[in-house]
Design a protein around this motif. Structure first.
Motif, short mmCIF file in Angstrom:
data_model
loop_
_atom_site.label_atom_id
_atom_site.label_comp_id
_atom_site.label_asym_id
_atom_site.label_seq_id
_atom_site.Cartn_x
_atom_site.Cartn_y
_atom_site.Cartn_z
N PRO A 183 0.82 -1.22 0.00
CA PRO A 183 0.00 0.00 0.00
C PRO A 183 0.85 1.26 0.00
O PRO A 183 1.81 1.40 0.77
N TRP A 184 0.49 2.18 -0.87
CA TRP A 184 1.26 3.41 -1.05
C TRP A 184 0.35 4.61 -0.84
O TRP A 184 -0.89 4.48 -0.85
N VAL A 185 0.94 5.77 -0.64
CA VAL A 185 0.14 6.97 -0.46
C VAL A 185 -0.67 7.20 -1.74
O VAL A 185 -0.14 7.16 -2.86
N ILE A 331 21.70 11.19 -7.25
CA ILE A 331 20.31 10.82 -7.52
C ILE A 331 19.49 11.33 -6.34
O ILE A 331 19.68 10.89 -5.20
N PRO A 332 18.60 12.29 -6.55
CA PRO A 332 17.91 12.93 -5.42
C PRO A 332 16.99 11.98 -4.69
O PRO A 332 16.40 11.07 -5.28
N TYR A 333 16.87 12.21 -3.39
CA TYR A 333 15.96 11.42 -2.56
C TYR A 333 14.52 11.70 -2.97
O TYR A 333 14.10 12.85 -3.11
N MET A 334 13.74 10.63 -3.16
CA MET A 334 12.33 10.73 -3.52
C MET A 334 11.54 9.67 -2.75
O MET A 334 11.24 8.60 -3.28
N GLY A 335 11.24 9.96 -1.51
CA GLY A 335 10.62 8.97 -0.65
C GLY A 335 9.25 8.51 -1.10
O GLY A 335 8.85 7.38 -0.83
N SER A 336 8.51 9.39 -1.76
CA SER A 336 7.16 9.00 -2.19
C SER A 336 7.17 8.26 -3.52
O SER A 336 6.12 7.81 -3.98
N ASN A 337 8.34 8.15 -4.14
CA ASN A 337 8.46 7.44 -5.41
C ASN A 337 8.71 5.96 -5.13
O ASN A 337 9.77 5.59 -4.60
N LYS A 338 7.75 5.14 -5.50
CA LYS A 338 7.85 3.72 -5.17
C LYS A 338 9.06 3.07 -5.82
O LYS A 338 9.72 2.22 -5.22
N ASN A 383 9.09 6.08 8.10
CA ASN A 383 8.85 5.08 9.13
C ASN A 383 7.92 3.99 8.62
O ASN A 383 8.15 2.79 8.84
N TYR A 384 6.86 4.40 7.96
CA TYR A 384 5.91 3.42 7.40
C TYR A 384 6.59 2.52 6.38
O TYR A 384 6.47 1.29 6.44
N VAL A 385 7.30 3.10 5.43
CA VAL A 385 7.88 2.31 4.34
C VAL A 385 8.92 1.33 4.88
O VAL A 385 8.92 0.14 4.52
N GLU A 389 8.21 -2.66 4.80
CA GLU A 389 9.08 -3.46 3.94
C GLU A 389 9.65 -4.65 4.71
O GLU A 389 9.69 -5.77 4.21
N LYS A 390 10.07 -4.39 5.93
CA LYS A 390 10.63 -5.47 6.76
C LYS A 390 9.55 -6.47 7.13
O LYS A 390 9.78 -7.69 7.16
N GLU A 391 8.37 -5.98 7.40
CA GLU A 391 7.26 -6.85 7.76
C GLU A 391 6.85 -7.72 6.57
O GLU A 391 6.51 -8.89 6.73
#
Length: 851
Positions: A183-185, A331-338, A383-385, A389-391
């Motif tokens: 699940p993603w934003v 390569i810029p950080y893009m946390g919302s990019n899956k 935190n969610y991602v 991912e580990k779960e």
């Protein structure tokens, strides 16, 4: 209405273990939903909790949100009807009224009334909440106590609980999750125009927390090793240095479970993904060694700068993201990019995990919001991602060590509170800060024990301050020392001496002794949303003292802590302690049983701490041989505390798998008085099962504050009295006034019964005697070092020997104690017989002895 997803079928089809995420089903049961008209929908979630939605187009949200992930709950009993112009919903606790056809919710068209136990509350939209009990705050960075840079008071976020008796959660603007396999934003979905959750609870705070956990998600159970000692230091450690460090832990017999490696593990800069080979020649072999040592390892991450061209993984990362490397730009950080995040895990993080990194320290300190999704909080989202991912893909139980991101982040567990100032003010503030966080279910704060930032003029670490901080840390959710990069901050225990060394060592040992109790309470956090460290008002909501003593807290169900947050006065720490009514309390470190329902002034030496155990409690413990928590222990110690009949329980599971929701075992214990006045302990047969569960185990039973019995009987047989041996036996610990019973090979499936038969003579007064014996010994020792030629009176020498005499001569138990009590009352006169003692030495002796 479009078809929405359900977490449970999704989890099953992915082959996921049925743990935390698998419970979440955001689509409520059809029977719980009341839709009186197109624009209005109500969902009855519990007797005291209702969801209220209004939308001009009749568009209602059934997706999981960041704040609410589960709505499919058991449907409570309720009725609905139309009374004139008002739609009415009744539950056993609530009456909701909405005026027909009146549009958007406001104070004129919506009201909810709560009645329970003679208390009546009424809520309307816009009603101000006046007494919120607060939640938590993102970080302690730069805070000296609750003051930012020593000036600006901290403004804690509001929490779920309020003395007003109700809380409104406005979920109208939080982000929603989509229905992807991971699940993603969802940037296209929208909430209803008004999407509210009203919790009404009066003073039933526990119910309110459980209700929010039912919709907001459970607090995941951390792996058992997380409750051990974490060594952490901001330091440019090398492989060799860390091996030497761990060797010293072994040399000094200090338990250790987690090795935290700060940002210097990687190459220069805040953000880095490549091991610094000048420090770690072979990271694979280093991590192989940590695994051999049964140490769990975590590395610090600051992802904000993306992936630079200096990183070993740069080319593969760029290729996976179609990034043009011609200019050798980062390569810029893009946390919302899956795709970016998937590549981060595939090319960098999972390979390190395969080498032996157990979990990540996610230390986001940069800009607040995602650069692509406006308003998406980077801390919350990372935190969610990371946790999910580990779960989803990990083989073991997820653990993430991170900063607080806001409501809903409790689902991702362990918090890093940041860089607090080294001061008594910081120590005094942390107990309140920690327990209050449970009001938003953020139950696992990990603090930099001993403080992090050095205040102006700092020259050296105050050993008393550090000792008191360690004692508090041992009774906090996560036990981790840390500090800034400075040669002045050497917190290794071997850098301390004398009473400070002993007190710090004992604090670490206490943590491991209490680990089974702590882990049992952590399971309760998962089941019932009650934190290990919780405010007093959870148990005593109608007593103003529970709100006044803000530093005191319950440590699980059966312990109370009144932490020391100021320096001692002439070697003695003086604390005003509130002991709640309803039961008596055993002051463990002094062996004193105190009545509940009173406020008392108490005194503590550096090796004592205000830890109170509920009278009659049975506390599951480890034996003092346990040095790590990653495996199942074969031996259990039970602390049976005096003052009342009582009970206790031991929770166990694999310790690190994801199946704990259903695969676990519980052993219950009870005490009571049998015919003839015998004290009877019942070890009940274990209930439940998990892989690797021990069915045969050794028990050591410690009956604290207990008079010498005539005999100890097990299975109809009297056990022998012996200080050592391999078989079943009992012994009297004269130092702690504790009856110790050793039971090897108890069958957990059958249980066991133990009876202490009372003696024939009246039991002497032993309340507070351990403290008197200790102080008398310390006073005599100090006198000998002051005046080596002093002649100690024979009667005083006999009194000093009481602890051993009680163990050696059980038949003289009452006589020995009565003689000591008489002598203690006449200590002034006894000292007059001492040869070569001055008036000053006598006065110092009496003061040290507590007279």
């Amino acid at each position: 209405m479009k078809k929405m997803f359900s977490w449970l079928p999704l989890a099953i089809c992915l082959g996921m273990p049925l743990t935390t995420r698998a419970q979440y089903q955001p689509l409520a049961a059809a029977k719980a939903i009341v839709q009186p008209e197109k624009q209005v929908r109500f969902t009855v979630l519990a007797d005291g909790m209702v969801r209220m939605e209004w939308d001009s187009l009749g568009h209602f949200t059934d997706q999981a949100s960041f704040v609410v992930v589960n709505r499919k709950l058991p449907v409570p009993a309720y009725t609905q009807q139309l009374q004139g112009e008002w739609y009415t919903i009744h539950t056993p606790l609530l009456t909701l009224r909405y005026k027909k056809g009146s549009g958007r919710f406001n104070a004129d068209n919506l009201e909810v009334t709560y009645e329970q136990e003679g208390r009546r509350l009424q809520w309307r939209p816009g009603t101000p909440q006046l007494q919120n009990l607060k939640g938590t705050y993102r970080t302690l960075d730069r805070y000296d106590g609750n003051l930012l840079d020593g000036k600006t008071p901290m403004q804690l976020e509001d929490g779920i609980l309020a003395r007003d008796g109700w809380t409104l959660i406005d979920d109208s603007r939080s982000f929603l999750f989509d229905n992807a396999a991971f699940p993603w934003v969802d940037t296209t979905a929208r909430h209803s125009g008004q999407d509210w959750y009203l919790l009404m609870y009066g003073h039933h705070y526990k119910t309110a927390l459980q209700n929010y956990a039912a919709i907001g998600g459970k607090v995941p159970l951390p792996p058992r090793y997380a409750f051990g000692y974490w060594w952490s230091r901001y330091w440019r450690y090398s492989d060799v240095e860390l091996r030497q460090l761990v060797d010293n832990f072994h040399r000094y017999n200090i338990p250790l479970d987690v090795l935290v490696i700060d940002m210097d593990w990687h190459q220069q800069g805040w953000t880095g993904w490549t091991w610094d080979n000048s420090l770690f020649t072979s990271p694979e072999r280093f991590l192989e060694w940590t695994n051999q040592q049964h140490l769990k390892t975590t590395l610090n991450l600051h992802p904000a700068d993306g992936v630079g061209p200096q990183e070993r993984q740069y080319a593969s990362f760029a290729k996976a993201n179609n990034f043009d490397t011609a200019g050798h730009h980062a390569i810029p950080y893009m946390g919302s990019n899956k795709r970016f995040m998937q590549t981060l895990f595939d090319t960098i993080l999972r390979p390190y995990e395969k080498q032996g990194v157990d979990f990540w320290w996610l230390d986001w300190q940069q800009w607040p919001d995602d650069p692509q999704v406006h308003g998406l909080d980077n801390t919350w989202w990372l935190n969610y991602v990371f946790f999910t991912e580990k779960e989803k893909y990990g083989q073991r139980r997820p653990l993430l060590y991170h900063r607080w991101g806001g409501l809903g982040n409790h689902r991702y567990q362990t918090g890093f509170s940041g860089d607090a100032t080294i001061s008594w003010r910081s120590l005094a503030f942390q107990p309140y800060f920690t327990s209050t966080a449970s009001n938003v279910l953020y139950d696992y704060w990990s603090h930099d024990i001993g403080g992090h930032n050095m205040p102006e003029g700092f020259k050296s670490l105050d050993p008393e301050l550090y000792t008191r901080w360690m004692q508090y840390g041992a009774l906090s959710p996560i036990f981790r020392t840390h500090s800034t990069k400075s040669a002045l901050l050497n917190k290794e225990i071997w850098n301390f001496s004398g009473a400070y060394f002993n007190a710090i060592y004992n604090a670490i040992r206490l943590r491991y002794t209490l680990a089974p109790y702590i882990y049992t309470m952590a399971r309760q956090t998962y089941d019932s949303a009650l934190a290990i460290c919780r405010p007093l008002y959870y148990e005593h909501p109608d007593d103003d003292s529970a709100y006044h003593f803000t530093s005191e807290y319950y440590f699980g169900d059966d312990m109370l802590v009144a932490p020391i947050g100021k320096p001692a006065d002439n070697g003695v720490s003086k604390e005003t302690v509130w002991l709640p009514a309803g039961n008596d309390w055993y002051e463990w470190h002094t062996g004193t049983l105190l009545h509940g329902g009173q406020t008392m002034a108490r005194q503590f030496s550096i090796d004592e701490y205000p830890l109170y155990v509920k009278a009659g409690a049975i506390i599951p413990m480890n034996r003092d041989t346990v040095k790590q928590l990653d495996g199942q222990t074969a031996a259990i110690q039970l602390g049976i505390f005096p003052g009342a009949a009582g009970k206790g329980r031991l929770y166990e599971d694999d310790g690190d798998d994801q199946h704990y929701a259903s695969q676990y075992a519980v052993t219950n214990y009870t005490t009571g008085m049998a015919t003839g006045g015998a004290l009877k302990l019942q070890i009940q047969p274990v209930k439940g099962h998990f892989a690797g569960m021990r069915t045969i185990r050794d028990y050591k039973l410690c009956f604290y504050g207990q008079a010498m019995p005539e005999a100890v009987v097990v299975a109809g047989k009297r056990l022998p009295y012996a200080s050592t041996g391999n078989g079943a036996r009992w012994y009297y610990n004269g130092q702690q006034l504790c009856v110790e019973v050793y039971l090897p090979g108890v069958n957990a499936l059958q249980g066991q019964t133990v009876s202490l038969l009372p003696g024939n003579t009246p039991a002497p007064d032993i309340n507070g005697l351990p403290e008197k014996m200790k102080r008398l010994y310390q006073a005599s020792e100090a006198l000998k070092y002051t005046n080596a030629y002093v002649v100690i009176p024979y009667q005083l020498a006999q009194m000093e020997e009481l602890p051993q005499a009680l163990s050696y001569y059980p038949g003289r138990y009452a006589q020995l104690i009565n003689d000591f009590n008489r002598g203690y009352a006449q200590l002034d006169a006894i000292l007059e017989k001492a040869g070569g003692i001055s008036a000053n030495e006598k006065a110092a002796f009496l003061q040290a002895a507590g007279k």
